[in-house]
Design a protein around this motif. Sequence first.
Motif, PDB file in Angstrom:
ATOM      1  N   UNK A 113     -73.565  47.096 -88.794  1.00 37.63           N
ATOM      2  CA  UNK A 113     -73.178  45.770 -89.287  1.00 37.63           C
ATOM      3  C   UNK A 113     -71.954  45.221 -88.552  1.00 37.63           C
ATOM      4  N   UNK A 114     -71.273  46.066 -87.772  1.00 42.89           N
ATOM      5  CA  UNK A 114     -70.092  45.616 -87.026  1.00 42.89           C
ATOM      6  C   UNK A 114     -70.520  44.849 -85.779  1.00 42.89           C
ATOM      7  N   UNK A 115     -69.725  43.864 -85.340  1.00 43.87           N
ATOM      8  CA  UNK A 115     -70.089  43.063 -84.164  1.00 43.87           C
ATOM      9  C   UNK A 115     -70.325  43.926 -82.923  1.00 43.87           C
ATOM     10  N   UNK A 116     -71.460  43.697 -82.272  1.00 41.42           N
ATOM     11  CA  UNK A 116     -71.742  44.361 -80.999  1.00 41.42           C
ATOM     12  C   UNK A 116     -72.271  45.769 -81.105  1.00 41.42           C
ATOM     13  N   UNK A 117     -72.460  46.280 -82.336  1.00 37.66           N
ATOM     14  CA  UNK A 117     -72.974  47.644 -82.499  1.00 37.66           C
ATOM     15  C   UNK A 117     -74.403  47.584 -83.016  1.00 37.66           C
ATOM     16  N   UNK A 118     -75.346  47.974 -82.180  1.00 35.59           N
ATOM     17  CA  UNK A 118     -76.736  48.042 -82.592  1.00 35.59           C
ATOM     18  C   UNK A 118     -77.073  49.409 -83.159  1.00 35.59           C
ATOM     19  N   UNK A 119     -78.328  49.597 -83.478  1.00 33.59           N
ATOM     20  CA  UNK A 119     -78.766  50.841 -84.123  1.00 33.59           C
ATOM     21  C   UNK A 119     -78.527  52.048 -83.219  1.00 33.59           C
ATOM     22  N   UNK A 120     -78.799  51.916 -81.928  1.00 31.90           N
ATOM     23  CA  UNK A 120     -78.642  53.063 -81.031  1.00 31.90           C
ATOM     24  C   UNK A 120     -77.177  53.435 -80.843  1.00 31.90           C
ATOM     25  N   UNK A 121     -76.329  52.434 -80.648  1.00 33.32           N
ATOM     26  CA  UNK A 121     -74.899  52.704 -80.506  1.00 33.32           C
ATOM     27  C   UNK A 121     -74.336  53.308 -81.782  1.00 33.32           C
ATOM     28  N   UNK A 122     -74.765  52.788 -82.917  1.00 30.42           N
ATOM     29  CA  UNK A 122     -74.325  53.353 -84.206  1.00 30.42           C
ATOM     30  C   UNK A 122     -74.763  54.808 -84.326  1.00 30.42           C
ATOM     31  N   UNK A 123     -75.989  55.107 -83.882  1.00 30.33           N
ATOM     32  CA  UNK A 123     -76.479  56.474 -83.926  1.00 30.33           C
ATOM     33  C   UNK A 123     -75.669  57.400 -83.037  1.00 30.33           C
TER      34      UNK A 123
END
Length: 354
Positions: A113-123
């Motif tokens: 939910x943070x700006x610029x962070x997609x599912x893969x980066x979050x993972x």
Amino acid sequence: MTDSTFSTAVLKWFEQHGRKDLPWQQKINPYRVWVSEIMLQQTQVSTVMDYFKRFMQAFPSVQDLAQASEDEVLHLWTGLGYYTRARNLHKASKIIVENYAGEFPRSVEELSALPGIGRSTAGAIASISMGIRAPILDGNVKRVLTRYKAIKGYPGTTQNTQKLWLLAEQLTPNQQVNHYTQAMMDLGATLCTRSKPSCLLCPIQQGCQAHLLGTPTAFPEPKPRKALPQRERLMLLVADQANQLLLYKRPSTGLWGGLWSFPEFEDRPQLDSFLQQHKLTIKNQTQLSPISHTFSHFQLHLEPWLFRTSQQQHGIAEGDWVWYNLADAPKLGLAAPVKKLLKTATQRLNLGDI
């Protein structure tokens, strides 16, 4: 090859051959992993290494990044490209400090939910720095999994993306997820490369369908190409008597958002109108070598003109305008072509060519 033997083979390979000496693999924490993952998006490791080191020296913690100005952040990002990444990094740091007391949220959903962070980066953040089981699907991993299952078609389609996420979820082990995540990225970066995969050294070759077919480079299929639109602009470089060049800060959204640049015009009448509007008297002028810059969605062709004014610093340099001196340069974010033109123009001015 079963799901468990897949991950076992990958982890064993990583233990022996994986990369463990990259700057962001030292002193691992969510902040360092996050910054590295954002920098590595569409950018090679060799390019990112020096940028990462400088960034960490300037902003060693998320609190330091949140307290910095946008200009300071963009200045350190100059030349790395895709500047929206830097602006989102800065925005997200403020949210983490203000809403989470400086601690990164510990779920993929909250991180995403943070700006610029997609599912893969979050993972990647969750698995590498927190040990949370979370699949990733960056470009390298997409290539490995697409070849492993010989998935036809462009992997970026909705249907193939869903297939790949499901596969990534199935193959991610419950243990050593931090090493597994790094191993999958390393496989794509060092062995399962785009044009010359080293299949004989790959730990999953026995189960790789593209390898068994004998056509690993046929996967993944490239994105259907479209002709890039072309744009042409005149770029105005105005120098005062002190060899300072006039820059303005671009809007925060759009092309080179938030960066400092030279004014651009569609044609010469627009350029001349700008000079008249701001009462800039031109003493000499010369055309510099043209520059072309390719973006993801179009190609920009710049025709730069260097003008020498007869005035000293003018009242125009207020607010979003600045007179820039390369010898005593302020810390501003500059697009790569602008930085190049600044050097060229300053050399010409110092030599007295204009």
